[in-house]
Structures are given as structure tokens and as C-alpha cells.
Design a protein around this motif. Structure first.
Motif, PDB file in Angstrom:
ATOM      1  N   PRO A  26       0.771  -1.300  -0.022  1.00 41.36           N
ATOM      2  CA  PRO A  26      -0.019   0.057   0.024  1.00 41.36           C
ATOM      3  C   PRO A  26       0.744   1.345   0.093  1.00 41.36           C
ATOM      4  O   PRO A  26       1.780   1.379   0.373  1.00 41.36           O
ATOM      5  N   LEU A  27       0.210   2.240  -0.782  1.00 39.21           N
ATOM      6  CA  LEU A  27       0.721   3.643  -0.206  1.00 39.21           C
ATOM      7  C   LEU A  27      -0.136   4.198   0.636  1.00 39.21           C
ATOM      8  O   LEU A  27      -1.434   4.569   0.550  1.00 39.21           O
ATOM      9  N   LEU A  28       0.638   4.767   1.859  1.00 37.27           N
ATOM     10  CA  LEU A  28      -0.275   5.170   2.973  1.00 37.27           C
ATOM     11  C   LEU A  28       0.222   6.666   3.380  1.00 37.27           C
ATOM     12  O   LEU A  28      -0.402   7.141   4.258  1.00 37.27           O
ATOM     13  N   GLY A  29       1.012   7.199   2.870  1.00 28.86           N
ATOM     14  CA  GLY A  29       0.976   8.806   2.918  1.00 28.86           C
ATOM     15  C   GLY A  29       2.193   9.283   3.804  1.00 28.86           C
ATOM     16  O   GLY A  29       2.344  10.397   4.004  1.00 28.86           O
ATOM     17  N   TYR A  30       3.160   8.555   4.204  1.00 31.36           N
ATOM     18  CA  TYR A  30       4.325   8.851   4.797  1.00 31.36           C
ATOM     19  C   TYR A  30       5.214   9.711   4.047  1.00 31.36           C
ATOM     20  O   TYR A  30       5.375   9.555   2.883  1.00 31.36           O
ATOM     21  N   ASP A  73       6.212   2.523   4.100  1.00 28.53           N
ATOM     22  CA  ASP A  73       5.145   3.058   4.369  1.00 28.53           C
ATOM     23  C   ASP A  73       4.192   2.035   5.126  1.00 28.53           C
ATOM     24  O   ASP A  73       3.415   2.258   6.143  1.00 28.53           O
ATOM     25  N   ALA A  74       4.092   0.848   4.867  1.00 27.60           N
ATOM     26  CA  ALA A  74       3.373  -0.409   5.470  1.00 27.60           C
ATOM     27  C   ALA A  74       3.794  -0.509   6.950  1.00 27.60           C
ATOM     28  O   ALA A  74       3.177  -0.619   8.003  1.00 27.60           O
ATOM     29  N   THR A  75       5.279  -0.532   7.120  1.00 32.59           N
ATOM     30  CA  THR A  75       5.846  -0.805   8.415  1.00 32.59           C
ATOM     31  C   THR A  75       5.362   0.416   9.344  1.00 32.59           C
ATOM     32  O   THR A  75       5.392   0.181  10.536  1.00 32.59           O
ATOM     33  N   ARG A  76       5.669   1.730   8.932  1.00 32.36           N
ATOM     34  CA  ARG A  76       5.289   2.787   9.759  1.00 32.36           C
ATOM     35  C   ARG A  76       3.860   2.706   9.822  1.00 32.36           C
ATOM     36  O   ARG A  76       3.369   3.137  11.355  1.00 32.36           O
ATOM     37  N   TYR A  77       3.134   2.628   9.074  1.00 36.96           N
ATOM     38  CA  TYR A  77       1.678   2.376   9.430  1.00 36.96           C
ATOM     39  C   TYR A  77       1.443   1.570  10.304  1.00 36.96           C
ATOM     40  O   TYR A  77       0.596   1.673  11.593  1.00 36.96           O
ATOM     41  N   ALA A  78       1.761   0.289  10.248  1.00 38.52           N
ATOM     42  CA  ALA A  78       1.741  -0.819  11.238  1.00 38.52           C
ATOM     43  C   ALA A  78       2.345  -0.574  12.791  1.00 38.52           C
ATOM     44  O   ALA A  78       1.345  -0.726  13.542  1.00 38.52           O
ATOM     45  N   GLY A 118      -3.363   1.287  19.397  1.00 38.38           N
ATOM     46  CA  GLY A 118      -4.447   0.307  19.753  1.00 38.38           C
ATOM     47  C   GLY A 118      -5.064  -0.359  18.869  1.00 38.38           C
ATOM     48  O   GLY A 118      -5.861  -1.415  19.278  1.00 38.38           O
ATOM     49  N   ALA A 119      -4.862  -0.588  17.475  1.00 40.77           N
ATOM     50  CA  ALA A 119      -5.382  -1.318  16.443  1.00 40.77           C
ATOM     51  C   ALA A 119      -4.825  -2.757  16.611  1.00 40.77           C
ATOM     52  O   ALA A 119      -3.691  -2.941  16.887  1.00 40.77           O
ATOM     53  N   ASP A 120      -5.581  -3.623  16.163  1.00 34.05           N
ATOM     54  CA  ASP A 120      -5.192  -5.220  15.915  1.00 34.05           C
ATOM     55  C   ASP A 120      -4.549  -5.189  14.423  1.00 34.05           C
ATOM     56  O   ASP A 120      -5.290  -5.213  13.390  1.00 34.05           O
ATOM     57  N   VAL A 121      -3.075  -5.170  14.465  1.00 36.02           N
ATOM     58  CA  VAL A 121      -2.482  -4.943  13.076  1.00 36.02           C
ATOM     59  C   VAL A 121      -1.245  -5.843  13.147  1.00 36.02           C
ATOM     60  O   VAL A 121      -0.589  -5.962  14.077  1.00 36.02           O
ATOM     61  N   PHE A 122      -1.170  -6.562  11.978  1.00 39.55           N
ATOM     62  CA  PHE A 122       0.413  -7.183  11.727  1.00 39.55           C
ATOM     63  C   PHE A 122       0.774  -6.855  10.437  1.00 39.55           C
ATOM     64  O   PHE A 122      -0.132  -6.510   9.382  1.00 39.55           O
ATOM     65  N   CYS A 123       2.366  -6.771   9.993  1.00 40.52           N
ATOM     66  CA  CYS A 123       2.662  -6.413   8.740  1.00 40.52           C
ATOM     67  C   CYS A 123       3.599  -7.473   8.566  1.00 40.52           C
ATOM     68  O   CYS A 123       4.580  -7.801   9.490  1.00 40.52           O
TER      69      CYS A 123
END
Length: 301
Positions: free
Chosen positions: A181-185, A248-253, A260-265
Motif C-alpha cells: 500500500p501507499l499510506l502517505g508517509y 509505508d506499510a511498516t510505519r503505518y503498522a 491500539g489497533a489489531d494489526v500485523f505487517c
């Protein structure tokens, strides 16, 4: 970076084939020619559909969609909504047709692919609004999992980071699966520098796509990193190692976890941006695609 030492022969052959289908000297903003080349590439690399899979085109809330699989039943209660990649400027229902068909077949879930409007003819927030309209309508009927690659992943994450702006029942969103993904960092440091000239997507390409899309970088509808990460449903990210967008993905994760979100990358080793079209070219790539399929299936449970 010396990509020959990192990428498999099969993936290098895929990259060479992809580049051969793009005419040399093509202006980055000649969108008619860019789209024609992209469409030729997607058609040539189409892997086909499972023989008995039900597929049809229709509209939802005025937005064109392609539906894969029968309507959800008691044994298929969740719908996957798929937003295709293409930098917001290329791609359509045909470009990701075989991918959506395979996801539907392997998960035994209905998949709805969204034909959102493209820039620069339709700048931000046109694509965001189209995806939101489809999600709102489908959520009114039952639970969904949002999935997308590249620009489509951006749209999914942006919508779920601004869900409070829409009359969508958040409890109907089982989660999201975001693929390279492109997430905007800020596009500097880390993978943005290491892979600035990576195969199939460069840092310069990102700037061209951003200019065509338009939108304020501080607008969370355009930039998922500035959205409300506290409200995210379960989120699964799949970054490509040799991609300027990897970080971008690792920063977002990391930010989502902190919120507090349920997330993994997962960073998928030996892959590049757009590698999904090569998913059948080696056992290793097939296994990495299976990780994505299983993430969709797990969220649907």
C-alpha cells in the motif's frame, strides 16, 4: 541496489516481460498511452478464471462493479470488496480480473471488484467516494472484508480511517488486507531511498501519480497515515521488500499498534511492487500469495 542478487529468476523474467510491454520513451503523463500499455500487459498476463465460477458485471450505488461468486449465504456470509491498484490513473475491472476470481475461488467468498473513477479526469476524492458508496451499500446487507493492492489499498485504508464520516455500520467491517500500500508517509529515508529506482515502481513514479490524483496531503481521505488509526478494524499488511513503499506499510503498522489497533505487517522477501501478476511463476511466489489469501479467509471467519 543489485536486484539480481535478491530477486528470483522467475521474478526477474516477469519484470523483463512487464517492461517489454511498455513502449520506451513513453511520457509519464500521456495517460491514454500509459493505459493502453497497462491494459495490454494485464491482458497478456491474465491467468484465467476457475471454470465454474459465477462472474457478472453490475452497478452498486451507481458505481460499476464485477461480482465473483454467488450471493452470500449462511455458509458464505462475508463479502470481500476489492479495490484494484494502478496509481489511481490506470486499472479497471479487467486488469485485476483473474486475481479477484482466484481470491473468490480459494476463499469460497463472494468478491466485488470496484471500478472506481480514475485521475486525472476524476481527481481526489472521486475514487474514495466511489469505494465508500459501494462499501456503504454492501455493508447494509452484511459483513465485509476490504482488500486492495497499491492505490486500491490506499483507498481501503483511507476509508477505514475516516469511517466516522459515513453512515456505515463499523461492526460490519471484519477487517482490511492491504497489499503493497501507499499510506502517505514522507517519501524519504529507508525504503524510499534504498529502492528509489526499484523495478516496476520508482520514487519518481510516485510523484507523477500523486500529481495526477490531486488532493491535500493533510486530508485523511487521501492520506491514510493521517486518519483515525484508533478506529481501525483488524488490519493485515503485506509489503514488498524491493519497493519504495515498503516502509509505508511498516510505519503505518507501528502507528496503528501504538493507537491500539489489531494489526500485523509482513514484508514479503524477494518481491517487488506489482508482483501479484507473477504469483503462479514459482512455488515461492505462490506461497506468498497464499499468505494473503489466508489473511482474507481468516478475517472473514
Amino acid at each position: 541496489m543489485e536486484y539480481a542478487a535478491v530477486l528470483s529468476p522467475e521474478l526477474r523474467a516477469f519484470i523483463a516481460e512487464s517492461e517489454a510491454l511498455t513502449p520506451s520513451g513513453l511520457a509519464a503523463d500521456d495517460w491514454a498511452a500509459v493505459r493502453a500499455a497497462y491494459d495490454r500487459m494485464a491482458a497478456q498476463m491474465h491467468l484465467g478464471r476457475p471454470k465454474d465460477l459465477v462472474v457478472f458485471d453490475t452497478q452498486i450505488s451507481g458505481v460499476g462493479v464485477r461480482v465473483y461468486g454467488d450471493a452470500p449465504t449462511d455458509t458464505r456470509p462475508v463479502t470481500v470488496i476489492y479495490a484494484h491498484g494502478g496509481g489511481f490513473v490506470v486499472g479497471d475491472l479487467d486488469s485485476h480480473d483473474d486475481l479477484c476470481a482466484e481470491i473468490s475461488d480459494r476463499t469460497a467468498l463472494q468478491v466485488i471488484s470496484v471500478d472506481y473513477r480514475l485521475a486525472p479526469e476524476h481527481q481526489h476524492p472521486a475514487a474514495y467516494n466511489d469505494l465508500a458508496a459501494v462499501v456503504q451499500a454492501v455493508c447494509a446487507q452484511g459483513p465485509v472484508v476490504l482488500t486492495g493492492d497499491s492505490a486500491g489499498a490506499t483507498l481501503c485504508a483511507a476509508l477505514l480511517g475516516t469511517l466516522g464520516d459515513w453512515p456505515i455500520d463499523a461492526t460490519r467491517i471484519r477487517g482490511q488486507v492491504l497489499i503493497y500500500p501507499l499510506l502517505g508517509y514522507e517519501p524519504r529515508g529507508g525504503s524510499f531511498d534504498i529502492h528509489a529506482d526499484a523495478p516496476l515502481l520508482s520514487r519518481d513514479d510516485l510523484a507523477v501519480y500523486a500529481a495526477a490524483r490531486g488532493g491535500d496531503p493533510d486530508d485523511p481521505r487521501a492520506t491514510p497515515a493521517s486518519g483515525d488509526l484508533r478506529a481501525l478494524p483488524p488490519t493485515r499488511l503485506f509489503a514488498s521488500q524491493c519497493d519504495p513503499l515498503c516502509d509505508d506499510a511498516t510505519r503505518y503498522a507501528e502507528a496503528a499498534k501504538t493507537a491500539g489497533a489489531d494489526v500485523f505487517c509482513v514484508t514479503q522477501i524477494g518481491t517487488v511492487h506489482g508482483w501479484l501478476r507473477a504469483r503462479a511463476r514459482s512455488p515461492e511466489l505462490a506461497a506468498q500469495f497464499t499468505e494473503i489469501v489466508e489473511a482474507i479467509r481468516d478475517l472473514a471467519r
